[in-house]
Design an enzyme around this catalytic site. Structure first.
Site, mmCIF file in Angstrom:
data_model
loop_
_atom_site.group_PDB
_atom_site.id
_atom_site.type_symbol
_atom_site.label_atom_id
_atom_site.label_comp_id
_atom_site.label_asym_id
_atom_site.label_seq_id
_atom_site.Cartn_x
_atom_site.Cartn_y
_atom_site.Cartn_z
ATOM 1 N N ASN A 9 24.594 25.144 19.091
ATOM 2 C CA ASN A 9 25.283 23.903 19.452
ATOM 3 C C ASN A 9 24.240 22.943 20.025
ATOM 4 O O ASN A 9 23.780 23.126 21.142
ATOM 5 C CB ASN A 9 26.370 24.237 20.495
ATOM 6 N N TRP A 10 23.884 21.960 19.227
ATOM 7 C CA TRP A 10 22.850 21.014 19.687
ATOM 8 C C TRP A 10 23.390 20.027 20.717
ATOM 9 O O TRP A 10 22.637 19.264 21.300
ATOM 10 C CB TRP A 10 22.282 20.235 18.484
ATOM 11 N N LYS A 11 24.697 19.969 20.885
ATOM 12 C CA LYS A 11 25.324 19.015 21.803
ATOM 13 C C LYS A 11 24.839 17.583 21.486
ATOM 14 O O LYS A 11 24.627 17.276 20.324
ATOM 15 C CB LYS A 11 25.047 19.416 23.265
ATOM 16 N N HIS A 92 35.319 22.994 23.557
ATOM 17 C CA HIS A 92 34.170 23.276 24.415
ATOM 18 C C HIS A 92 34.458 22.756 25.825
ATOM 19 O O HIS A 92 35.084 21.699 25.991
ATOM 20 C CB HIS A 92 32.914 22.615 23.834
ATOM 21 N N GLU A 162 33.046 31.374 26.810
ATOM 22 C CA GLU A 162 31.929 30.718 27.480
ATOM 23 C C GLU A 162 32.312 30.405 28.930
ATOM 24 O O GLU A 162 32.964 29.375 29.193
ATOM 25 C CB GLU A 162 31.584 29.398 26.782
ATOM 26 N N GLY A 168 24.259 26.564 30.559
ATOM 27 C CA GLY A 168 23.082 25.806 30.976
ATOM 28 C C GLY A 168 22.570 26.149 32.369
ATOM 29 O O GLY A 168 21.741 25.430 32.915
ATOM 30 N N SER A 206 24.012 30.371 28.481
ATOM 31 C CA SER A 206 22.660 30.820 28.847
ATOM 32 C C SER A 206 22.154 31.982 27.991
ATOM 33 O O SER A 206 21.468 32.878 28.496
ATOM 34 C CB SER A 206 22.603 31.171 30.338
ATOM 35 N N GLY A 227 23.467 27.199 23.185
ATOM 36 C CA GLY A 227 23.230 25.774 23.437
ATOM 37 C C GLY A 227 21.743 25.481 23.493
ATOM 38 O O GLY A 227 21.076 25.347 22.464
ATOM 39 N N GLY A 228 21.196 25.422 24.698
ATOM 40 C CA GLY A 228 19.802 25.026 24.917
ATOM 41 C C GLY A 228 18.799 25.719 24.006
ATOM 42 O O GLY A 228 17.922 25.064 23.417
HETATM 43 P P1 PGA Z 1 23.751 27.062 26.860
HETATM 44 O O1 PGA Z 1 25.064 26.369 26.275
HETATM 45 O O2 PGA Z 1 23.323 28.120 25.873
HETATM 46 O O3 PGA Z 1 22.748 25.950 26.994
HETATM 47 O O4 PGA Z 1 24.131 27.668 28.175
HETATM 48 C C1 PGA Z 1 26.042 27.102 25.591
HETATM 49 C C2 PGA Z 1 27.165 26.205 25.135
HETATM 50 O O5 PGA Z 1 27.529 25.281 25.881
HETATM 51 O O6 PGA Z 1 27.718 26.385 24.041
#
Ligand code: PGA
Length: 250
Positions: A9-11, A92, A162, A168, A206, A227-228
């Protein structure tokens, strides 16, 4: 048997120059790796990303419940399909918390996405306050129940657990806490829409190359939503590799 899955997920990150990451991930994938791998870039990059993708699935990060119409700024599920997306993340926590999306909104978006033929990655998760109060499981199962559309096909959906406090933050629940949550989600799905236990359950929050293998060995964790670490192709590929290792063992 449920196929392993890794979704990035690049957000709200990425401009056209960053699409080299799609090429890098493509080059690192094996055709018969036993893992479904997807990337959800921002809407502005969807069409270009989909044109580059061969083995990779491309997805949106949200869609509107309506097929079309006067909804300034929104994108429909059919529009996502029309530019090459085959999946969409819905519910999300950054949309639930930041934009006030409720379970009912998520359910109607999920119905629209399934009708358009998109695989729905339905996100649920608790706040830190709910976790501390001992109500995490009841709350998240309730959230899932209320976010499911009326006619859900078990092969049209993946559920991602999640915890909001893990996103994050570098913090993740213990393996026992994740196992307990995924068991409860599985039980709910089996008793409602999925007697054959075919819906895949992902963990997100994370996820990194150093914890992915351990996380995906937890019972009922069929993959991860990243995510990240999905913004760095070498890290994302290392997570895919962890999933592939487990798929080969299975
Ligand atoms: P993260 O985000 O891996 O940066 O914690 C996960 C997400 O929000 O899908």
């Amino acid at each position: 048997m449920r196929r392993r899955m890794v979704i990035g997920n690049w957000k709200m990150n990425g401009v056209p120059d960053d699409l080299t990451a799609i090429d890098e991930v493509e080059r690192g994938l094996h055709p018969d790796c036993g893992v479904d791998v997807g990337v959800c870039p921002p809407a502005t990059l969807l069409m270009a990303a989909a044109r580059k993708a061969r083995l990779l699935r491309i997805g949106g990060q949200d869609c509107h419940r309506a097929v079309e119409g006067a909804h300034t700024g929104s994108i429909s599920a059919n529009m996502l399909r029309s530019v090459g997306a085959s999946l969409v993340i819905l519910g999300h926590s950054e949309r639930r918390q930041g934009l006030g999306e409720g379970d009912g909104d998520v359910a109607s978006k999920a119905a629209a996405a399934m009708a358009a033929g998109l695989l729905v990655v339905l996100c649920v998760g608790e706040t830190v306050t709910t976790r501390m109060s001992g109500q995490a499981i009841a709350t998240v199962v309730e959230q899932l129940a209320a976010s499911l559309p009326p006619h859900v096909s078990s092969d049209g959906m993946v559920v991602a657990y999640e915890p909001i406090w893990a996103i994050g933050s570098g913090k993740i629940p213990s393996s026992d806490e994740i196992a307990e949550m995924h068991r409860a989600l599985r039980r709910h799905l089996c008793s409602t829409i999925d007697p054959g236990a075919s819906v895949r359950l992902l963990y997100g929050g994370s996820v990194t190359p150093s914890n992915a293998d351990r996380l995906m060995q937890i019972e009922n964790v069929d993959g991860v939503l990243v995510g990240g670490a999905s913004l760095r192709s070498e890290q994302f590929l290392a997570i895919v590799e962890a999933a592939r290792g487990l798929a080969i063992l299975a």
